[in-house]
Design a protein around this motif. Structure first.
Motif: not given
Length: 116
Positions: A16, A40, A42, A57
Motif C-alpha cells: 500500500i 490503482l 489503495g 485495490l
C-alpha cells in the motif's frame, strides 16, 4: 463498471505504501500503471492480517481498454514489486434477463505473474 485488483502478498502495508508513493510521484490520487490510463488506488482498510495478506485495490480501466490489456499492463507494473504471490482482476457484469431483471455475474481474470 467497477474493477478491482485483488493481491495476495506477504506485506500488505509495504505494498500500500508503494502504491501511495507511486501516486505521489505522479502527482495524482492513483498510481499510474501504464500510459494509457490504467491506474490503482489503495485503501488500507481492505487489508487482512495473516500469513498471506489480501489487498484489494480500485482499478481504473479506461473505456476502450480490455481486461486482457489491463492484465498485461499490471503484470509489468507488479514486476518491480516484491512479495506478490497472486493477483487477479475482479468485476461484476450486469445483464438484463427477458423479464427485465438485473443479473449480476461475478467475473475474474488472473494476472500471470513471472516466476522469481
Amino acid at each position: 463498471m467497477n474493477y478491482f485488483l485483488d493481491l495476495r502478498t506477504d506485506n500488505a502495508e509495504a505494498f500500500i505504501s508503494a502504491i501511495e508513493s507511486d501516486a505521489n510521484a505522479a502527482g495524482a490520487a492513483d498510481a499510474p500503471v501504464s500510459d494509457n490510463g490504467i491506474a490503482l488506488r489503495g485503501d488500507p482498510e481492505n487489508m487482512r492480517r495473516g500469513m498471506d495478506q489480501l489487498v484489494t485495490l480500485l482499478l481504473t480501466i479506461p473505456v476502450g481498454i480490455t481486461v486482457d490489456v489491463a492484465a498485461d499492463q499490471i503484470k509489468g507494473y507488479l514486476r518491480g514489486k516484491r512479495g506478490i504471490k497472486e493477483a487477479k482482476i475482479t468485476w461484476t457484469e450486469e445483464t438484463l434477463d427477458a423479464d427485465g431483471n438485473v443479473d449480476a455475474i461475478p467475473r475474474e481474470r488472473r494476472v500471470e505473474l513471472d516466476e522469481s
